[in-house]
Design a protein around this motif. Structure first.
Motif, PDB file in Angstrom:
ATOM      1  N   THR A 115       0.830  -1.203   0.000  1.00 20.45           N
ATOM      2  CA  THR A 115       0.000   0.000   0.000  1.00 20.45           C
ATOM      3  C   THR A 115       0.864   1.252   0.000  1.00 20.45           C
ATOM      4  O   THR A 115       1.827   1.342   0.736  1.00 20.45           O
ATOM      5  N   THR A 154     -14.357   3.686   0.923  1.00 19.85           N
ATOM      6  CA  THR A 154     -13.708   2.479   0.424  1.00 19.85           C
ATOM      7  C   THR A 154     -14.320   2.148  -0.929  1.00 19.85           C
ATOM      8  O   THR A 154     -15.530   2.000  -1.042  1.00 19.85           O
ATOM      9  N   GLU A 182     -14.424  -0.557  -4.027  1.00 17.91           N
ATOM     10  CA  GLU A 182     -14.116  -1.953  -4.288  1.00 17.91           C
ATOM     11  C   GLU A 182     -14.323  -2.277  -5.766  1.00 17.91           C
ATOM     12  O   GLU A 182     -15.285  -1.827  -6.390  1.00 17.91           O
ATOM     13  N   THR A 213      -9.035  -2.709  -3.769  1.00 19.54           N
ATOM     14  CA  THR A 213      -9.705  -1.629  -3.034  1.00 19.54           C
ATOM     15  C   THR A 213      -8.798  -0.412  -2.921  1.00 19.54           C
ATOM     16  O   THR A 213      -7.574  -0.517  -3.006  1.00 19.54           O
ATOM     17  N   THR A 214      -9.427   0.723  -2.730  1.00 17.64           N
ATOM     18  CA  THR A 214      -8.698   1.926  -2.340  1.00 17.64           C
ATOM     19  C   THR A 214      -9.373   2.454  -1.082  1.00 17.64           C
ATOM     20  O   THR A 214     -10.592   2.322  -0.920  1.00 17.64           O
ATOM     21  N   GLU A 215      -8.559   3.028  -0.214  1.00 20.85           N
ATOM     22  CA  GLU A 215      -9.072   3.607   1.031  1.00 20.85           C
ATOM     23  C   GLU A 215      -8.785   5.109   1.003  1.00 20.85           C
ATOM     24  O   GLU A 215      -7.628   5.517   0.926  1.00 20.85           O
ATOM     25  N   THR A 235      -5.391   9.074  -0.190  1.00 17.26           N
ATOM     26  CA  THR A 235      -5.882   7.901  -0.908  1.00 17.26           C
ATOM     27  C   THR A 235      -4.833   6.805  -0.915  1.00 17.26           C
ATOM     28  O   THR A 235      -3.743   6.972  -1.478  1.00 17.26           O
ATOM     29  N   SER A 268      -3.714   3.056  -2.040  1.00 17.89           N
ATOM     30  CA  SER A 268      -4.011   2.080  -3.085  1.00 17.89           C
ATOM     31  C   SER A 268      -2.993   0.957  -3.067  1.00 17.89           C
ATOM     32  O   SER A 268      -1.892   1.090  -2.528  1.00 17.89           O
ATOM     33  N   LYS A 277      -5.649   0.860   5.399  1.00 16.56           N
ATOM     34  CA  LYS A 277      -6.133   2.204   5.712  1.00 16.56           C
ATOM     35  C   LYS A 277      -4.951   3.093   6.077  1.00 16.56           C
ATOM     36  O   LYS A 277      -4.060   2.667   6.823  1.00 16.56           O
TER      37      LYS A 277
END
Length: 251
Positions: A141, A202, A204, A213-215, A229, A231, A238
């Motif tokens: 991430t 979030t 998906e 997913t991206t948070e 963000t 990714s 997170k």
């Protein structure tokens, strides 16, 4: 075939992973170049109707290695920014959410500053371990941070636009990037803390049978909107530590 979404994720990872590899060779220039000296004049929070901050003032407010010593920070390449600015969705109401995924700006900002971060190897790691961590960053991430400052109530309006878009697009939408489309299965809104307003999102998707997913965490402090963000090539972690450090630096 890899979708544009995955290619963008690889692009986002490249700079930080290469910087880690450079660190393994005895150079920390990539980690220090993006660091900016804190600005005492910009340390107090701005009121919603205050004059917008400039690019330079926002750059001084970006989270750096001084706040998170266990992270490496690098600049966001212009081509990566361009990809985000050109991205679109099949539903007009989803565009504010699309913007948060590519370091693009929601609305019209007077000042903008960006950085990206990835966790560093543990202190004392051997050069070989550090190099391995650099390669691992490609799959791990990484987090992009975008600060945007607005005149008047522009930050409030931008925050509201993203929040409304997240609700309207909860059932998903189709993202178009580099002429290719990716189906975002759903957008999940969550809680976040900090600043005057905060929101967690979030996104998906299923890419080649793999869950991606991206948070994203948005925090508004006065007339400045901070978008974080995270990714990955799979399920992103997170960006808790980065968000906390950035919010603290905003005051």
């Amino acid at each position: 075939m890899r979708t544009a979404l995955v290619r963008r994720t690889v692009l986002t990872a490249s700079a930080v992973s290469l910087a880690l590899l450079a660190t393994a060779c005895g150079s920390d220039k990539a980690g220090t170049k993006a660091d900016a000296k804190p600005s005492a004049a910009a340390s107090s929070p701005a009121a919603p109707a205050a004059k917008a901050k400039t690019d330079a003032e926002l750059s001084a407010l970006l989270v750096t290695k001084a706040e998170l010593a266990d992270h490496l920070f690098t600049a966001v390449p212009k081509d990566e920014v361009a990809l985000g600015e050109a991205a679109s969705g099949d539903k007009a109401e989803c565009l504010p959410v699309v913007k948060t995924q590519g370091t693009a700006i929601v609305g019209t900002a007077a000042g903008v500053a960006r950085t990206k971060a990835v966790a560093m190897p543990k202190e004392g790691a051997s050069p070989e371990d550090t190099a391995a961590a650099g390669l691992k960053a490609l799959a791990g991430t990484r987090t992009s941070v975008t600060l945007a400052s607005y005149e008047g109530k522009g930050a409030e309006e931008a925050f509201a636009a993203v929040k409304a878009a997240a609700t309207a697009c909860a059932g998903g939408f189709t993202l178009t990037m580099e002429g290719e489309t990716t189906k975002i299965d759903k957008v999940v809104s969550g809680t976040a803390t900090g600043g005057d307003e905060a929101l967690a999102l979030t996104l998906e998707a299923a890419v080649e049978g793999t869950k991606v997913t991206t948070e994203t965490v948005l925090v508004r402090k006065g007339n400045t909107l901070a978008t974080h963000t995270a990714s990955a090539l799979g399920v992103a972690e997170k960006p808790t530590a980065i968000v906390a450090a950035q919010v603290k630096k905003l005051g």
